[in-house]
Each structure stands twice: as structure tokens, then as C-alpha cells.
Design an enzyme around this catalytic site. Structure first.
Site, PDB file in Angstrom:
ATOM      1  N   SER A 131       0.829  -1.203   0.000  1.00  0.00           N
ATOM      2  CA  SER A 131       0.000   0.000   0.000  1.00  0.00           C
ATOM      3  C   SER A 131       0.857   1.245   0.000  1.00  0.00           C
ATOM      4  CB  SER A 131      -0.880  -0.017   1.259  1.00  0.00           C
ATOM      5  OG  SER A 131      -1.433   1.245   1.502  1.00  0.00           O
ATOM      6  N   TYR A 157      -2.636   0.336  10.169  1.00  0.00           N
ATOM      7  CA  TYR A 157      -2.778  -0.408   8.915  1.00  0.00           C
ATOM      8  C   TYR A 157      -1.534  -0.219   8.043  1.00  0.00           C
ATOM      9  CZ  TYR A 157      -3.944  -1.240   4.044  1.00  0.00           C
ATOM     10  OH  TYR A 157      -3.896  -1.657   2.732  1.00  0.00           O
ATOM     11  N   LYS A 161       1.670  -2.980   6.786  1.00  0.00           N
ATOM     12  CA  LYS A 161       2.208  -3.187   5.430  1.00  0.00           C
ATOM     13  C   LYS A 161       3.709  -2.911   5.405  1.00  0.00           C
ATOM     14  CE  LYS A 161      -1.650  -4.247   3.227  1.00  0.00           C
ATOM     15  NZ  LYS A 161      -1.875  -5.560   2.616  1.00  0.00           N
TER      16      LYS A 161
END
Length: 353
Positions: A131, A157, A161
Site C-alpha cells: 500500500s 494499517y 504493510k
């Protein structure tokens, strides 16, 4: 011989569209998904049932969690995978700020479990769904792959990643046989042109496009726009929106490069984006044009974890994968609206939201 690919999280938004393009390109696909972000009203998730109808090809499906090492062992033992495409993750930025441990357990520990299973069964090719959030608050624009990662990641989040990428970098350094492409993508939107598969968030959407769609069709009364005081063209946040079909093509391009005569070696981070940003209000205007509806919206306070502007430098994807995004914001809005009109309740047969 037909190459067999394991797709984790293959019943989700990006996963299901990628499975469709894989099948269209002649790959044999096995999907593993724990269905936490997917709708299933039968033995197979509805998204995959529709993918099978669209492609007239079958998908083998396993409902399992990446933490279930026995399930992983059984799946790997009964197949000869050439590559794994790894989507399975919790993915809501706002929710990750409230439930960080769930995100670390699911995303980071789940990936570790997958990598251990791959190593045990000598499958060393991986396309990882990363991402643009790994870049944190952009130090410069457009964002290229040399931009620092992990510094100032604005939410758990994004950090999951980043940690997974670091894990993959270390693995590739330690064990030379690994071939990893980490696709850092920006904001996937839109739907398959048929309107048969698309984005189907459970509950209140966390992303802009499905929320806009639900306002346009009357499921929600108005759109909340988080902040209009950013240093952007109209004060609203600017993002690089990418059509889901372009994104799916990018995964297949990465897979084909790994399986080709000149495969990429070690760890390779590659952006997938259009190279152009659109503000929230520009997306609203494009959606109004695509749907012929006037959208009601309200400006509210900024949202924790959001950055003002983010868009990609996609040159490396063209250079290494021969891939470029083809569709524009109006295409994205038209296809998202087509999906919404045909499926007012998403993949559910009735509204259980």
C-alpha cells in the site's frame, strides 16, 4: 503446463477482480479466504460464484485463516503452486487506529504464517498486496519507490504493510531463491465493467467511492467530507485513484514477470497508480456526471491518519512490468455506479447492512 497460483484474500475487492483476470489469462487459481471481509450465502463466496460465471472457469475455494498452519499445510501439500498472490488483510485505516492488535495479529502474523508454509513447500515466488500508506506523510511528490517508508506512517494499517515489507526484504537477503514483488497501490476504485463484481464493504464504507455510490442510490443521506482546509486545489484531500481492472492487470503483469524468462530477483517494490491526483470534490463532481445524480455532502473535521495529498510516480511499473493505468476517474465512477445500480445490496440477496 498451466501455472497454478494460490490467491489469499481472493474473495475480497481487489482479490476477486484479480482472480477474474488470472482466469482470463489461463492461470489455474486456488483461493484461500477467511471471509471476514466477504459475503458468502453458499459454499463459495458470491464474488467468486460471479467470477466463475463471467469467465466460465472454476475456482477452487478454501475457507481458512492464515493463522491455521494445518489448513495451509494441507492446501500446499495438495497443489504445486508456482506463485502466491497475497491479499489477505484487514484494511480499514480508521479501524486500525482503534484495533491495532487485531491488525498486527491478522496482517503481520498471518503473513509470517504464510511465508513459513511457502518456505516449507519450496514456493518462493510472491506478489504481495502492499500500500502507498507505507510512505506515511509524503516528503515529496510524486511518490516514487525510493521515498522513505515507515517514517511517519500515519496509522497501524500502514505500519502493518511496512513491517511486512521489512520482513520480506530480510527474507530475500537471507535466502537468495526468493522472488518477491510488493505492489504499493494507491486508491483502488470502480468495478468490473459487467457490473457483476465490485466493492462491497460490510457496514458503513471506510472508502470514498462506495460511500459516494451509496449516497447516490439513496442508501445514505449524505457524504461526510473529512476536512476542506488542506493545502490542495479545493481544500479537500487529494488521492491517486486507480481503476480496479487496471490494478488487477498490474498483479497479472507482476506474476507473468516472475514466471517469465527474465524474472525479477529478490525484493522489488513497485507502485501501481495513475500518477495523477483527484480531490474529494473532483471525485464527487465526476460521480455526479456518471450517475446523473446530485450528491448531498457535508464538510466535517479532518480524520485521524489522513494526509493532504498522495499520488504515485508509476514509471517503475512501466519499466519493470510493462504496465500503465489506462482508465480515468470518469471510467471509475461509471463502473462503480453501474455496479451499485445492479447490486443495491452488494453481494447480498437482501439488505442485511
Amino acid at each position: 503446463m498451466v501455472a497454478e497460483v494460490l490467491v489469499t484474500g481472493g474473495a475480497g475487492f481487489v482479490g476477486s477482480h484479480t482472480v477474474l483476470v488470472l482466469l482470463q489469462n489461463g492461470f489455474k487459481v486456488v483461493v484461500l479466504d477467511n471471509l471476514v471481509n466477504a459475503v458468502s450465502e453458499g459454499p463459495k463466496p458470491e464474488a467468486l460464484v460471479r467470477v466463475e460465471k463471467l469467465t466460465k472457469k472454476s475456482v477452487e475455494f478454501h475457507e481458512a485463516d492464515l493463522s491455521d498452519s494445518k489448513a495451509l499445510d494441507d492446501i500446499f501439500s495438495s497443489h504445486n503452486f508456482e506463485c502466491v498472490i497475497h491479499f489477505a488483510a484487514l484494511k480499514a485505516v480508521g479501524e486500525s487506529c482503534q484495533l491495532p492488535l487485531a491488525y498486527y495479529r491478522n496482517n503481520v502474523a498471518g503473513t509470517l504464517s504464510l511465508l513459513e508454509a511457502m518456505k516449507k513447500h519450496k514456493v518462493h515466488r510472491l506478489v504481495f498486496s502492499s500500500s502507498a500508506t507505507v510512505y506515511g506523510d509524503p516528503q515529496y511528490l510524486p511518490l516514487d519507490e525510493t521515498h522513505p517508508t515507515g517514517q511517519g506512517c500515519t496509522n497501524p494499517y500502514g505500519r502493518t504493510k511496512f513491517f511486512i515489507e521489512e520482513m520480506l526484504v530480510d527474507l530475500c537477503k537471507a535466502e537468495q531463491q526468493w522472488q518477491v514483488v510488493s505492489l504499493r497501490y494507491f486508491n483502488p476504485v470502480g468495478a468490473h465493467p459487467s457490473g457483476q463484481i465490485g466493492e462491497d464493504p460490510l457496514g458503513i464504507p471506510n472508502n470514498l467511492m462506495p460511500y459516494v455510490s451509496q449516497v447516490a442510490i439513496g442508501k445514505r443521506s449524505e457524504l461526510q467530507i473529512f476536512g476542506d482546509d488542506y493545502d490542495t486545489v479545493d481544500g479537500t484531500g487529494v488521492r491517486d485513484y486507480i481503476h480496479i481492472m487496471d490494478l488487477a492487470d498490474g498483479h497479472v503483469s507482476a506474476l507473468e514477470r516472475l514466471l517469465g524468462s527474465d524474472p525479477l530477483q529478490g525484493f522489488n517494490a513497485i507502485n501501481l497508480g495513475t500518477g495523477k491526483g483527484n480531490s474529494v470534490l473532483e471525485v464527487v463532481a465526476a460521480f455526479e456526471k456518471a450517475s446523473n445524480k446530485k450528491l448531498k455532502y457535508k464538510i466535517v473535521a479532518r480524520r485521524a491518519g489522513d494526509v493532504a495529498t498522495s499520488f504515485a510516480d508509476p514509471k517503475l511499473a512501466k519499466e519493470l512490468l510493462g504496465w500503465t493505468a489506462k482508465k480515468d476517474i470518469l471510467d471509475m465512477c461509471k463502473d462503480a455506479w453501474n455496479w451499485q445500480v445492479q447490486n443495491p445490496n452488494g453481494f447480498r440477496s437482501s439488505d442485511k447492512n
